[in-house]
Design a protein around this motif. Structure first.
Motif, PDB file in Angstrom:
ATOM      1  N   ILE A  84       0.860  -1.189   0.000  1.00 21.58           N
ATOM      2  CA  ILE A  84       0.000   0.000   0.000  1.00 21.58           C
ATOM      3  C   ILE A  84       0.893   1.234   0.000  1.00 21.58           C
ATOM      4  CG2 ILE A  84      -1.869   1.232   1.139  1.00 21.58           C
ATOM      5  CD1 ILE A  84      -2.629  -1.331   2.555  1.00 21.58           C
ATOM      6  N   GLY A  85       0.857   1.978  -1.084  1.00 19.35           N
ATOM      7  CA  GLY A  85       1.657   3.194  -1.207  1.00 19.35           C
ATOM      8  C   GLY A  85       2.786   3.012  -2.203  1.00 19.35           C
ATOM      9  N   ALA A  86       2.990   4.034  -3.051  1.00 22.00           N
ATOM     10  CA  ALA A  86       4.046   3.958  -4.067  1.00 22.00           C
ATOM     11  C   ALA A  86       4.973   5.155  -3.984  1.00 22.00           C
ATOM     12  CB  ALA A  86       3.436   3.848  -5.462  1.00 22.00           C
ATOM     13  N   GLY A  87       5.292   5.548  -2.741  1.00 18.92           N
ATOM     14  CA  GLY A  87       6.366   6.501  -2.531  1.00 18.92           C
ATOM     15  C   GLY A  87       7.685   5.756  -2.439  1.00 18.92           C
ATOM     16  N   GLN A  88       8.670   6.373  -1.808  1.00 18.70           N
ATOM     17  CA  GLN A  88       9.995   5.757  -1.700  1.00 18.70           C
ATOM     18  C   GLN A  88       9.915   4.376  -1.056  1.00 18.70           C
ATOM     19  OE1 GLN A  88      12.917   7.958  -2.276  1.00 18.70           O
ATOM     20  NE2 GLN A  88      14.475   6.411  -1.925  1.00 18.70           N
ATOM     21  N   ALA A  89       9.177   4.255   0.039  1.00 17.71           N
ATOM     22  CA  ALA A  89       9.109   2.992   0.766  1.00 17.71           C
ATOM     23  C   ALA A  89       8.390   1.912  -0.040  1.00 17.71           C
ATOM     24  CB  ALA A  89       8.412   3.210   2.114  1.00 17.71           C
ATOM     25  N   GLY A  90       7.278   2.276  -0.678  1.00 16.97           N
ATOM     26  CA  GLY A  90       6.528   1.294  -1.441  1.00 16.97           C
ATOM     27  C   GLY A  90       7.262   0.813  -2.675  1.00 16.97           C
ATOM     28  N   LEU A  91       7.898   1.737  -3.390  1.00 18.93           N
ATOM     29  CA  LEU A  91       8.638   1.333  -4.593  1.00 18.93           C
ATOM     30  C   LEU A  91       9.863   0.499  -4.232  1.00 18.93           C
ATOM     31  CD1 LEU A  91       8.456   4.494  -6.883  1.00 18.93           C
ATOM     32  CD2 LEU A  91       6.997   2.457  -6.880  1.00 18.93           C
ATOM     33  N   SER A  92      10.535   0.853  -3.146  1.00 24.31           N
ATOM     34  CA  SER A  92      11.667   0.042  -2.700  1.00 24.31           C
ATOM     35  C   SER A  92      11.211  -1.379  -2.376  1.00 24.31           C
ATOM     36  CB  SER A  92      12.321   0.686  -1.475  1.00 24.31           C
ATOM     37  OG  SER A  92      13.270  -0.181  -0.892  1.00 24.31           O
ATOM     38  N   ASP A 104      -1.794   2.535  -4.991  1.00 25.64           N
ATOM     39  CA  ASP A 104      -1.406   3.910  -4.657  1.00 25.64           C
ATOM     40  C   ASP A 104      -2.604   4.832  -4.852  1.00 25.64           C
ATOM     41  OD1 ASP A 104       0.327   6.007  -3.946  1.00 25.64           O
ATOM     42  OD2 ASP A 104       0.734   6.460  -6.053  1.00 25.64           O
ATOM     43  N   HIS A 105      -2.894   5.652  -3.856  1.00 24.32           N
ATOM     44  CA  HIS A 105      -4.068   6.513  -3.948  1.00 24.32           C
ATOM     45  C   HIS A 105      -3.794   7.801  -4.719  1.00 24.32           C
ATOM     46  CE1 HIS A 105      -3.642  10.055  -1.141  1.00 24.32           C
ATOM     47  NE2 HIS A 105      -2.502   9.431  -1.001  1.00 24.32           N
ATOM     48  N   SER A 106      -2.528   8.134  -4.958  1.00 25.04           N
ATOM     49  CA  SER A 106      -2.197   9.369  -5.667  1.00 25.04           C
ATOM     50  C   SER A 106      -2.504   9.239  -7.155  1.00 25.04           C
ATOM     51  CB  SER A 106      -0.713   9.710  -5.477  1.00 25.04           C
ATOM     52  OG  SER A 106      -0.447   9.996  -4.117  1.00 25.04           O
ATOM     53  N   PRO A 107      -2.763  10.346  -7.823  1.00 23.36           N
ATOM     54  CA  PRO A 107      -3.129  10.275  -9.242  1.00 23.36           C
ATOM     55  C   PRO A 107      -1.968   9.999 -10.177  1.00 23.36           C
ATOM     56  CG  PRO A 107      -3.078  12.553  -8.508  1.00 23.36           C
ATOM     57  CD  PRO A 107      -2.894  11.714  -7.285  1.00 23.36           C
ATOM     58  N   ALA A 108      -0.730  10.215  -9.709  1.00 26.22           N
ATOM     59  CA  ALA A 108       0.440  10.086 -10.583  1.00 26.22           C
ATOM     60  C   ALA A 108       1.627   9.596  -9.765  1.00 26.22           C
ATOM     61  CB  ALA A 108       0.765  11.429 -11.228  1.00 26.22           C
ATOM     62  N   PRO A 109       2.693   9.127 -10.420  1.00 27.72           N
ATOM     63  CA  PRO A 109       3.899   8.745  -9.685  1.00 27.72           C
ATOM     64  C   PRO A 109       4.520   9.938  -8.967  1.00 27.72           C
ATOM     65  CG  PRO A 109       3.936   7.861 -11.923  1.00 27.72           C
ATOM     66  CD  PRO A 109       2.804   8.838 -11.866  1.00 27.72           C
ATOM     67  N   GLY A 110       5.248   9.638  -7.902  1.00 26.29           N
ATOM     68  CA  GLY A 110       5.945  10.694  -7.171  1.00 26.29           C
ATOM     69  C   GLY A 110       5.692  10.694  -5.681  1.00 26.29           C
ATOM     70  N   GLY A 111       4.803   9.821  -5.201  1.00 29.65           N
ATOM     71  CA  GLY A 111       4.521   9.802  -3.772  1.00 29.65           C
ATOM     72  C   GLY A 111       4.099  11.178  -3.285  1.00 29.65           C
ATOM     73  N   SER A 123      12.375   4.169   9.830  1.00 27.36           N
ATOM     74  CA  SER A 123      12.586   4.023   8.388  1.00 27.36           C
ATOM     75  C   SER A 123      11.887   5.126   7.598  1.00 27.36           C
ATOM     76  CB  SER A 123      12.107   2.650   7.901  1.00 27.36           C
ATOM     77  OG  SER A 123      10.711   2.498   8.073  1.00 27.36           O
ATOM     78  N   ALA A 124      11.565   6.249   8.270  1.00 24.12           N
ATOM     79  CA  ALA A 124      10.847   7.326   7.592  1.00 24.12           C
ATOM     80  C   ALA A 124      11.741   8.156   6.679  1.00 24.12           C
ATOM     81  CB  ALA A 124      10.172   8.237   8.620  1.00 24.12           C
ATOM     82  N   SER A 125      13.050   8.087   6.830  1.00 20.03           N
ATOM     83  CA  SER A 125      13.937   8.796   5.918  1.00 20.03           C
ATOM     84  C   SER A 125      14.006   8.039   4.595  1.00 20.03           C
ATOM     85  CB  SER A 125      15.344   8.905   6.519  1.00 20.03           C
ATOM     86  OG  SER A 125      15.926   7.620   6.649  1.00 20.03           O
ATOM     87  N   THR A 126      14.517   8.697   3.543  1.00 19.40           N
ATOM     88  CA  THR A 126      14.546   8.028   2.240  1.00 19.40           C
ATOM     89  C   THR A 126      15.497   6.837   2.233  1.00 19.40           C
ATOM     90  OG1 THR A 126      16.148   9.646   1.426  1.00 19.40           O
ATOM     91  CG2 THR A 126      13.829  10.069   0.970  1.00 19.40           C
ATOM     92  N   ILE A 127      16.672   6.982   2.834  1.00 21.40           N
ATOM     93  CA  ILE A 127      17.594   5.843   2.870  1.00 21.40           C
ATOM     94  C   ILE A 127      17.055   4.761   3.792  1.00 21.40           C
ATOM     95  CG2 ILE A 127      19.054   6.813   4.702  1.00 21.40           C
ATOM     96  CD1 ILE A 127      21.448   5.537   3.214  1.00 21.40           C
TER      97      ILE A 127
END
Length: 359
Positions: free
Chosen positions: A12-20, A40-47, A330-334
């Motif tokens: 659930i979710g396609a931001g940094q964490a979901g795509l990783s 992903d609930h957002s309309p476009a890629p990019g989280g 794990s909230a940071s991008t790395i």
């Protein structure tokens, strides 16, 4: 809506964490749409990046780390971060064939039959053996409550609604919050606003010098300890401090970053402290952060008495089928990249019937 589609993992979710997480699932043999699905609930890629204000250029972004398997190179630091990172995420999804489904709103995750979880969404229901929740925080802006707030005659908005400094031209603005967003807003607003006032609950801590691996590990450990105890996580930046770069130094020298203690009440025309001090304001900008967007997990009763969800690694203690990636430490991008890999490693250890349908 009564029939559920079966997969082994729902992300659930396609931001940094979901795509990783999706990358590591595919890399270890799980096939998109057959073995796992990314919603992903957002309309476009990019989280959450796609919602950032246009004046937040890529050069101002603090701590963006590349997704696993594909570097972000040759990005123009003068372009809006929403454009740069949105295009990068879209290219990443295409390159690795992650087949993200959007826009899909996840409404609830419940106990299903046979040890499975049911993920109820606007696009139907999925039955899954494991869940990677990577919903982040952008959808839950935190608004503190103060006496007199409803009587304020000016405008109140949160960082999530901030579109840039131009609309505040000639206005008196109170910025609330001691994080990176608060300082960025103040530095942007200063050339436009008639006056700015910065208030925070605690004195800000500015960090000199590079933020090395040892300091990073120590900061993450502090956040992780709260999560382990079942307390709501604090942000990583709350324990790392704010980087003291050239722009911040100039803001301190110019008096733009002249921090004041938190006011005690809001009046119809401004804010007021005990003792009688009053600042007139047209706008109160709440740069007060976000909370984890986890309401859809409420039917699983994961929360502890302390208000948080106890997590060991990425796995929730109350339900080992559920992994929180991009939560707490794990909230940071790395951190999200590493957590995605760790979650998939744990899911691979599920019983044989929960593994991919084909080698």
């Amino acid at each position: 809506m009564n029939e559920s589609r079966q997969v082994e993992v729902v992300v659930i979710g396609a931001g940094q964490a979901g795509l990783s997480s999706a990358y590591h699932l595919r890399r270890t043999g799980f096939e998109p749409d057959r073995d796992f699905v990314v919603l992903d609930h957002s309309p476009a890629p990019g989280g959450a990046w796609q919602y950032r204000w246009p004046s937040l250029t890529y050069g101002k972004v603090h701590g963006m780390h590349a997704l696993p398997g594909m570097e972000l190179t040759d990005a123009d630091p003068a372009r809006p971060s929403a454009e740069v990172i949105g295009e990068y995420f879209a290219r990443y999804e295409r390159t690795f064939g992650l087949r993200v489904r959007r826009p899909v709103d996840v409404r609830a995750v419940r106990e299903g039959d046979g040890g499975r979880l049911l993920v109820e969404t606007s696009a139907g229901t999925w039955s899954t053996r494991a869940l990677i929740n990577a919903t982040g925080t952008w959808d839950r802006p935190f608004w503190p409550r103060y006496p007199g707030q409803e009587a304020f005659r000016g405008r109140q908005l949160h960082t999530a609604q901030y579109a840039g400094p131009e609309e505040f031209a000639g206005q008196r603005v109170v910025v609330v919050g001691g994080g990176a967003s608060g300082t960025q807003h103040l530095l942007e607003l200063a050339p436009y606003a008639a006056a700015t006032t910065w208030v925070t609950r605690r004195p800000p801590v500015f960090r000199e010098g590079p933020f090395d691996q040892e300091a990073g590990r120590a900061a993450v450990a502090l956040v992780e300890e709260r999560v382990r105890r079942g307390l709501p996580p604090r942000s990583v930046v709350s324990v790392t401090g704010l980087p003291l770069n050239d722009a911040v130094r100039q803001g301190l020298a110019d008096g733009v970053l002249d921090r004041q203690p938190m006011f005690d009440r809001i009046t119809p025309d401004g804010v007021e402290w005990d003792g009688g001090r009053h600042v007139t304001a047209d706008v109160i900008l709440w740069a007060t952060g976000f909370r984890a967007a986890l309401d859809h997990l409420r039917p699983l009763r994961l929360r502890e008495p302390g208000g948080g969800i106890r997590v060991e690694g990425t796995r929730t203690v109350a339900d080992p089928r559920v992994h929180l990636v991009g939560y707490g430490p794990s909230a940071s991008t790395i951190g999200a990249n590493r957590a995605g890999r760790a979650a998939v490693r744990d899911i691979r250890r599920l019983p044989a019937e929960a593994r991919p349908l084909a080698a």
